[in-house]
Enzyme design. Structure first.
Site, mmCIF file in Angstrom:
data_model
loop_
_atom_site.group_PDB
_atom_site.id
_atom_site.type_symbol
_atom_site.label_atom_id
_atom_site.label_comp_id
_atom_site.label_asym_id
_atom_site.label_seq_id
_atom_site.Cartn_x
_atom_site.Cartn_y
_atom_site.Cartn_z
ATOM 1 N N LYS A 236 0.665 -1.223 0.397
ATOM 2 C CA LYS A 236 0.140 0.368 -0.315
ATOM 3 C C LYS A 236 1.050 0.923 -0.377
ATOM 4 C CE LYS A 236 -4.373 -2.305 1.312
ATOM 5 N NZ LYS A 236 -5.419 -1.556 2.348
ATOM 6 N N ARG A 270 -3.994 -9.502 5.557
ATOM 7 C CA ARG A 270 -4.594 -9.566 3.982
ATOM 8 C C ARG A 270 -3.141 -9.007 3.347
ATOM 9 N NH1 ARG A 270 -6.519 -6.437 0.038
ATOM 10 N NH2 ARG A 270 -8.412 -7.754 -1.049
HETATM 11 C C1 9MG Z 1 -10.267 -5.163 0.085
HETATM 12 N N1 9MG Z 1 -9.607 -4.470 0.290
HETATM 13 C C2 9MG Z 1 -8.508 -3.360 0.185
HETATM 14 N N2 9MG Z 1 -7.390 -2.885 1.747
HETATM 15 C C3 9MG Z 1 -8.221 -4.147 2.764
HETATM 16 C C4 9MG Z 1 -7.464 -3.729 3.725
HETATM 17 O O1 9MG Z 1 -6.767 -3.599 4.318
HETATM 18 N N3 9MG Z 1 -8.296 -4.994 4.275
HETATM 19 C C5 9MG Z 1 -9.579 -5.666 4.225
HETATM 20 N N4 9MG Z 1 -10.504 -6.423 5.140
HETATM 21 N N5 9MG Z 1 -10.160 -5.649 3.011
HETATM 22 C C6 9MG Z 1 -9.846 -5.150 2.145
#
Ligand code: 9MG
Length: 290
Positions: A236, A270
């Site tokens: 990110k 994630r």
């Molecule tokens: C779909 N999505 C993109 N970034 C995310 C994040 O940080 N957390 C979650 N739960 N979904 C995300």
């Protein structure tokens, strides 16, 4: 709303019986959730997996690398993204869920805010919902309560189209925590079982660099709510801003962020880079901190 009050309410769920995935989410070891974006325009891999065949092969590769869970999404939530129509989203997501459910050996999560997509994806074999809008769309709460699957409630300030236009908070940690606590209560009141809830502060969703860093540094404020915490920092812009790296060169920074998140109590990471993240967890586990 205090954390204690939320946890007290957490005995009140009335939905269908415990989902097997909710036990996995609370197994006490951090889980790796591999990201499978089936969109033409996601920020770090947009368009790479937008054919059924490529998407399924990538999903199987994520599982082979050691993903505990695969999150499949058909809406790009990068800042400024155009939302897909319902038909576009269903057409992107459901065939991939169906095909992967027959092949991948790990549970599948559907990244959506639309109740129609939640229902169709679960019917096609998904075991979890990941909603960046925390079930605020009409019908989403009822759908998750009826489906009886685990759900991740994420915080976002405003909508993807505008979220990065001068986001402001008085106290980002307190405000994000209060929002998630309120959504937990809404879920419990709608009949979602407490063991099906996962929360997520939503890194990069309506937050500046300072906000993101404050949230990561105070992750324990979220774990104290008593629900597993998902963290998404992989590749990110917060990692890019801290390291000065473009999206393709953010793996070391993303791994460092994953390490910090787990040390501060994250239960689910994630990520795009499953094998490398697994290595981080393996090293942590060897010294007894994961
Ligand atoms: C779909 N999505 C993109 N970034 C995310 C994040 O940080 N957390 C979650 N739960 N979904 C995300």
């Amino acid at each position: 709303m205090t954390g204690t009050a939320v946890v007290d309410r957490a005995t009140a769920g009335t939905g269908p019986s415990t989902h097997p995935l909710s036990r996995v989410l609370r197994a006490g070891r951090p889980l790796v959730c591999g990201i499978l974006n089936v969109t033409p325009d996601s920020f770090s891999d947009g368009g790479l997996f937008d054919s059924l065949d490529r998407a399924v092969r990538h999903g199987c590769a994520l599982a082979a690398e050691g993903a505990d869970l695969i999150d499949i999404g058909g809406e790009s939530t990068r800042p400024g993204a155009r939302p897909p129509t319902l038909t576009e989203e269903l057409d992107r997501v459901v065939p991939v869920v169906e095909a992967l459910a027959g092949q991948a050996t790990v549970p599948l999560s559907v990244d959506t805010s639309r109740p129609e997509v939640m229902r169709a994806a679960v019917a096609a074999g998904a075991s979890m919902v990941n909603d960046v809008r925390a079930l605020q769309r009409p019908g989403a709460l009822a759908a998750v309560a009826e489906l009886g699957v685990p759900v991740c409630l994420m915080h976002m300030q405003r909508a993807p189209e505008t979220m990065q236009e001068d986001p402001r908070y008085q106290d980002v940690v307190a405000e994000v925590r209060a929002f998630l606590a309120e959504r937990v209560v809404a879920c419990l009141d709608a009949g979602v079982r407490p063991e099906n809830l996962v929360i997520d502060p939503g890194f990069g969703f309506g937050k500046t660099l300072e906000h993101n860093v404050a949230l990561l540094a105070s992750l324990d404020a979220f774990t104290r709510l008593g629900f597993p915490v998902m963290v998404g920092l992989s590749r990110k812009s917060v990692v890019g801003q801290l390291t000065g790296r473009t999206v393709g060169d953010r793996l070391p920074g993303s791994l460092a962020a994953a390490l910090v998140a787990v040390q501060r109590g994250a239960s689910v990471l994630r990520v795009h880079d499953v094998a490398a993240t697994r290595d981080v967890l393996t090293v942590l586990a060897a010294v007894g901190t994961a």
